[in-house]
Design a protein around this motif. Structure first.
Motif, short mmCIF file in Angstrom:
data_model
loop_
_atom_site.label_atom_id
_atom_site.label_comp_id
_atom_site.label_asym_id
_atom_site.label_seq_id
_atom_site.Cartn_x
_atom_site.Cartn_y
_atom_site.Cartn_z
N GLU A 228 26.40 -24.70 1.79
CA GLU A 228 27.11 -25.57 0.84
C GLU A 228 28.53 -25.91 1.32
N LEU A 229 28.93 -25.34 2.44
CA LEU A 229 30.25 -25.61 3.03
C LEU A 229 31.39 -25.42 2.02
N ARG A 230 31.33 -24.32 1.29
CA ARG A 230 32.38 -24.10 0.28
C ARG A 230 33.74 -23.82 0.93
N ASN A 231 34.79 -24.15 0.22
CA ASN A 231 36.15 -23.88 0.71
C ASN A 231 36.39 -22.39 0.85
N ASN A 232 37.08 -21.99 1.91
CA ASN A 232 37.51 -20.60 2.02
C ASN A 232 38.65 -20.35 1.05
N PRO A 233 38.68 -19.14 0.45
CA PRO A 233 39.81 -18.84 -0.45
C PRO A 233 41.10 -18.62 0.33
N PRO A 234 42.25 -18.77 -0.34
CA PRO A 234 43.53 -18.57 0.36
C PRO A 234 43.72 -17.11 0.77
N TYR A 235 44.57 -16.92 1.75
CA TYR A 235 44.72 -15.60 2.36
C TYR A 235 45.18 -14.53 1.38
N TRP A 236 45.99 -14.93 0.39
CA TRP A 236 46.49 -13.93 -0.52
C TRP A 236 45.40 -13.34 -1.42
N ARG A 237 44.23 -13.97 -1.41
CA ARG A 237 43.12 -13.40 -2.19
C ARG A 237 42.29 -12.40 -1.37
N ARG A 238 42.76 -12.14 -0.16
CA ARG A 238 42.02 -11.28 0.75
C ARG A 238 41.98 -9.84 0.23
N ARG A 239 40.78 -9.25 0.28
CA ARG A 239 40.67 -7.83 -0.05
C ARG A 239 40.51 -7.04 1.23
N LYS A 240 41.29 -5.97 1.36
CA LYS A 240 41.23 -5.22 2.60
C LYS A 240 39.89 -4.49 2.69
N PRO A 241 39.20 -4.64 3.80
CA PRO A 241 37.90 -3.98 3.90
C PRO A 241 38.03 -2.46 3.89
N ALA A 242 37.02 -1.79 3.36
CA ALA A 242 37.05 -0.33 3.28
C ALA A 242 37.07 0.29 4.66
N GLU A 243 36.33 -0.33 5.58
CA GLU A 243 36.17 0.27 6.91
C GLU A 243 36.86 -0.60 7.94
N SER A 244 38.13 -0.34 8.17
CA SER A 244 38.81 -1.12 9.20
C SER A 244 39.89 -0.28 9.83
N LEU A 245 40.40 -0.77 10.95
CA LEU A 245 41.48 -0.07 11.62
C LEU A 245 42.72 -0.19 10.72
N PRO A 246 43.25 0.93 10.21
CA PRO A 246 44.40 0.80 9.32
C PRO A 246 45.62 0.27 10.06
N ALA A 247 46.52 -0.37 9.31
CA ALA A 247 47.70 -0.98 9.93
C ALA A 247 48.45 0.03 10.81
N GLY A 248 48.52 1.27 10.36
CA GLY A 248 49.26 2.28 11.11
C GLY A 248 48.64 2.59 12.46
N ASP A 249 47.37 2.28 12.62
CA ASP A 249 46.69 2.56 13.88
C ASP A 249 46.61 1.34 14.79
N ARG A 250 47.07 0.20 14.28
CA ARG A 250 46.92 -1.05 15.04
C ARG A 250 48.15 -1.35 15.88
N THR A 251 47.96 -2.10 16.96
CA THR A 251 49.12 -2.54 17.74
C THR A 251 49.93 -3.52 16.88
#
Ligand code: GLC
Length: 575
Positions: A228-251
């Protein structure tokens, strides 16, 4: 399932070879130029196969090569815009050269993986030329065409492409937009169209019939989009994924990427990781399974490691392997690397086999990424030891074994569209694609002409000839390490377990275990000496290899002393 007889050029044998293999990525344009035109070519690669593996520890000892594309291409994205999937770009050679490459590689027991760039084609591909010729062309639906929105004929939705800018381009002739996840010269194929799938699978069979052993799948998470080619939501609606490299571990750079609005202030929920893509990959797997002993490795990008792991399917019905790119995004910290690996090990289905790389043609070379305080060289050794001893298949990027560094090129020399557009904010990817450094001659022994990109820095010591006979060189460390791993089933097949008790916080240690035999890897990420207590895991250990080449022959170890930045591989004695 139809099992085809091995094609004339195929290597027979172990269907699980790819779980034991050391892979090497070649960027063909930059590996070896045999005719002096400044571009690498297939003959050049053939000439250097013995360097990669001549069957003896005097060579690097790799088991498989992944080639970045060498198909005809107008080179808007340097081969990642393919104009003919079943031919060799004349600048690289002929189909006869390719057949010889496969034969010569197989003679050395080196397998071949090609780069399958199937999210998009070049806009010069005949499929797209037909598709854009008229609205009722039979191939119109092979790509994603839509009317403009409203009286102003605005683009069909708000999607952005991955090189920044809108993902839609207006086509004057037929009065519609087409979708492109990258440059406008890279239109996206419509994977919902059954004929497209059949055409792609025909390409896959074409190369399998010529004897290739598998494929790397370019941006496979983008194949299918929201119908349906729906619009992507704006970035501020982003939910941080449960399983990801935490900010403290990222470059820092990855944090900037995620927090300063990547990718262009929207959450890409409708144009990435669509469930239908999994169905496509399962179909592709069935095609690969028609042939004996083939493999695949996906370039699947995303922040949520749980989503990335899902591309293994049950562990044996989707991708054979899937690069885990978080490993490239860890900041220099033992804990960051440990947590990263533990997360991936925990998320993978039981049968799944990891694939790891620290460098490739899209990122800053690891030795330069971690060169803070001039520590790059020492860290490169530590990373090599880690890469080769984790559970999973290692991918070495050409030149990584001699410590080739990222080149900082001025804008006028940049070729990559990303760098040309974003300089100096982003210098693009050319810095990681400079000619392989075979010697300290002006063109690095790569070409007798003028190389298409200048050679990288510190050519005097970062070249094959200089390092070949130096026992302390990075190249010889790689050679020892790779040949050692070949003799140790525990490193090829053993289970992975982190060690925490008795390990200082700035060291990363793990065990590999297989039927009673144990290997331990201890990596000191700090600039000071450290001591690791291995006694809870075994009373006596023998040093198999240290990143410090002077250190050999030690045994009866239970408490291991590590020098600053040192890494050691140990084997349990009598285990
Ligand atoms: C992949 C390739 C990259 C290319 C892009 C578009 O990410 O690795 O080099 O630019 O796909 O094909």
């Amino acid at each position: 399932m139809i099992i085809k007889a091995a094609a004339g050029n195929s290597l027979p044998g172990d269907p699980d070879w790819w779980k034991k293999a050391v892979f090497y990525q070649i960027y063909p344009r930059s590996f070896m130029d045999s005719n002096g035109d400044g571009f690498g070519d297939l003959q050049g690669i053939i000439d250097r196969l013995d360097y990669l593996n001549d069957g003896t520890p005097a060579s690097l000892g790799i088991d498989a090569i992944w080639f970045s594309p060498f198909f005809p291409s107008p080179d808007r994205d340097f081969g990642y815009d393919v104009a003919d999937y079943c031919a060799i770009d004349p600048r690289y050679g002929t189909m006869a050269d390719f057949d010889r490459l496969v034969e010569e590689a197989h003679r050395r027991k080196i397998r071949i993986l090609l780069d399958l760039v199937m999210n998009h084609t070049s806009s010069e591909h005949p499929w797209f030329q037909e598709s854009r010729s008229s609205r009722n062309n039979p191939k119109r639906d092979w790509y994603i065409w839509r009317d403009g929105r409203g009286p102003g004929k605005r683009p069909p939705n708000n999607w952005r492409n991955n090189f920044f800018g809108p993902a839609w381009t207006w086509d004057e002739k037929t009065g519609q937009y087409y979708l492109h996840s990258f440059l406008k010269e890279q239109p996206d194929l419509n994977w919902y169209n059954q004929e497209v799938r059949e055409a792609v699978f025909a390409v896959v069979r074409f190369w399998l019939d010529r004897g290739v052993d598998g494929f790397r799948l370019d941006v496979a998470h983008l194949y299918c989009k929201d119908p349906e080619l729906r619009n992507n939501p704006p970035y501020w609606r982003r939910r941080k994924p449960a399983e990801s490299l935490p900010a403290g571990d990222r470059t820092l750079i990855m944090n900037l990427f995620y927090y300063l609005g990547a990718p262009e202030f929207q959450v890409k929920i409708y144009n990435e990781h669509h469930p239908e893509t999994h169905r496509v990959l399962k179909e592709l797997r069935r095609v690969l399974d028609e042939y004996p002993a083939k493999t695949s490795v996906g370039e699947i990008l995303g922040e949520d490691a749980g989503v990335l792991a899902s591309y293994y399917g049950t562990g044996s019905d989707e991708l054979h392997m899937n690069f885990y790119f978080d490993l490239m995004h860890c900041r220099w910290s033992a804990g960051a690397f440990r947590r990263c690996i533990e997360r991936w090990e925990r998320l993978l289905p039981p049968e799944a086999w990891p694939a790891y790389a620290l460098s490739n043609h899209d990122v800053v070379r690891a030795i330069s990424r971690y060169d803070q305080g001039g520590e790059g060289e020492r860290r490169a050794r530590l990373l090599a030891l880690m890469l080769l001893t984790l559970r999973g298949s290692p991918f070495i990027y050409y030149g990584e074994e001699i410590g080739m560094k990222e080149a900082r090129l001025p804008k006028r020399l940049l070729k990559d569209p990303v760098g040309r557009k974003w300089y100096p904010l982003h210098r693009g990817r050319d810095g990681a694609r400079t000619p392989m450094q075979w010697s300290d001659s002006p063109a690095a022994g790569f070409s007798s002409g003028t190389p298409w990109l200048p050679v990288g820095p510190e050519i005097g010591k970062r070249n094959v000839a200089a390092q070949d006979s130096d026992p302390a060189s990075l190249l010889n460390f790689y050679r020892r390490l790779i040949w050692l791993c070949k003799d140790l089933p525990v490193l090829q097949q053993g289970a992975y377990r982190s060690l925490v008790a008795g390990v200082p916080a700035d060291c990363y240690c793990y065990l590999r275990e297989l039927a009673g035999s144990k290997a331990a890897v201890a990596l000191n990420f700090s600039r000071a000496p450290r001591t690791v207590d291995l006694s809870p895991e075994g009373r006596s250990w023998r040093l198999a290899l240290s990143t410090d080449y002077r250190r050999t022959g030690e045994s009866g170890i239970s408490t291991l002393k590590l020098g600053p930045g040192e890494g050691c591989l140990l084997l349990e004695v009598g285990g």
